[in-house]
Design a protein around this motif. Structure first.
Motif, PDB file in Angstrom:
ATOM      1  N   PHE A 107       0.690  -1.229  -0.158  1.00  0.00           N
ATOM      2  CA  PHE A 107       0.064  -0.041  -0.075  1.00  0.00           C
ATOM      3  C   PHE A 107       0.926   1.286  -0.142  1.00  0.00           C
ATOM      4  N   GLY A 114      -1.351   3.373  -2.145  1.00  0.00           N
ATOM      5  CA  GLY A 114      -2.813   2.856  -2.037  1.00  0.00           C
ATOM      6  C   GLY A 114      -3.385   3.559  -0.785  1.00  0.00           C
ATOM      7  N   THR A 128      -7.908   2.777   5.191  1.00  0.00           N
ATOM      8  CA  THR A 128      -6.778   1.869   4.940  1.00  0.00           C
ATOM      9  C   THR A 128      -6.658   0.729   5.799  1.00  0.00           C
ATOM     10  N   VAL A 144      -6.559  -3.028   4.396  1.00  0.00           N
ATOM     11  CA  VAL A 144      -5.394  -3.976   4.656  1.00  0.00           C
ATOM     12  C   VAL A 144      -5.829  -5.474   5.174  1.00  0.00           C
ATOM     13  N   ILE A 152      -5.379   0.832  -4.976  1.00  0.00           N
ATOM     14  CA  ILE A 152      -5.418   0.171  -3.800  1.00  0.00           C
ATOM     15  C   ILE A 152      -5.341  -1.839  -4.468  1.00  0.00           C
ATOM     16  N   ALA A 201      -2.102  -2.277  -5.209  1.00  0.00           N
ATOM     17  CA  ALA A 201      -1.206  -2.794  -4.004  1.00  0.00           C
ATOM     18  C   ALA A 201      -1.448  -4.255  -3.570  1.00  0.00           C
TER      19      ALA A 201
END
Ligand code: FES
Ligand code: FES
Length: 162
Positions: A91, A96, A103, A107, A143, A146
């Motif tokens: 990221f 990202g 986030t 993630v 995103i 990533a």
């Protein structure tokens, strides 16, 4: 009041809360782990995603008392020995995130997704599985890049989308 006992990021913790307390509030307010965000409180946005017993869940979708006895990983538990988790590193490398609010949930969703697919992850699947995570900065392209890049790094799967 109810007693809740959890294993969180490898540590056994317990605390008291009201029966109606959502897990996300318990994590943030009782445990002080504020990396798990609240965007909606109504299971819409995905910013509160954590792992419970190895699976990603929206932590606003469950009561803390329902989670008692389970093993939880939050965004704070991903890095180890000062090193970012490969998904966090991806990221960062692929930009990202913009404001970063979504986030942690992105993630945590991605880590679960990559683990479940064992390297067989393509762009369409990533986009489909991220549908429950909303980014108000609309940074989806990076995103997805990533996530695919982290997948390639972790499993030798497909390379990041261009
Ligand atoms: Fe849980 Fe939005 S705060 S889905
Ligand atoms: Fe701002 Fe996703 S980076 S909400």
């Amino acid at each position: 009041m109810a007693k809740v006992t959890l294993t969180v990021n490898g540590r056994s913790v317990s605390g008291e809360c009201e029966d109606r307390t959502l897990l996300v509030h318990f994590i943030r307010e009782k445990l002080g782990l504020t990396g798990t965000h609240i965007g909606c409180d109504t299971t819409q946005c995905g910013s509160c995603v954590i792992h419970m017993d190895g699976k990603s869940i929206k932590s606003c979708s469950i009561l803390a008392v329902q989670a008692s006895g389970s093993t939880i990983t939050t965004i704070e538990g991903l890095a180890s020995n000062g090193e970012l988790h490969p998904v966090q590193a991806a990221f960062k490398e692929h930009h990202g995130l913009q404001c970063g609010f979504c986030t942690p949930g992105m993630v945590m969703t991605a880590v679960d997704m990559i683990g479940r697919h064992g390297g067989n992850l393509d762009e369409a699947t990533v986009r489909h599985e991220l549908e429950g995570n909303i980014c108000r900065c609309t940074g989806y392209h990076n995103i997805v890049k990533a996530v695919l890049s982290a997948n390639a790094e972790m499993h030798g799967g497909r390379q990041a989308a261009e």
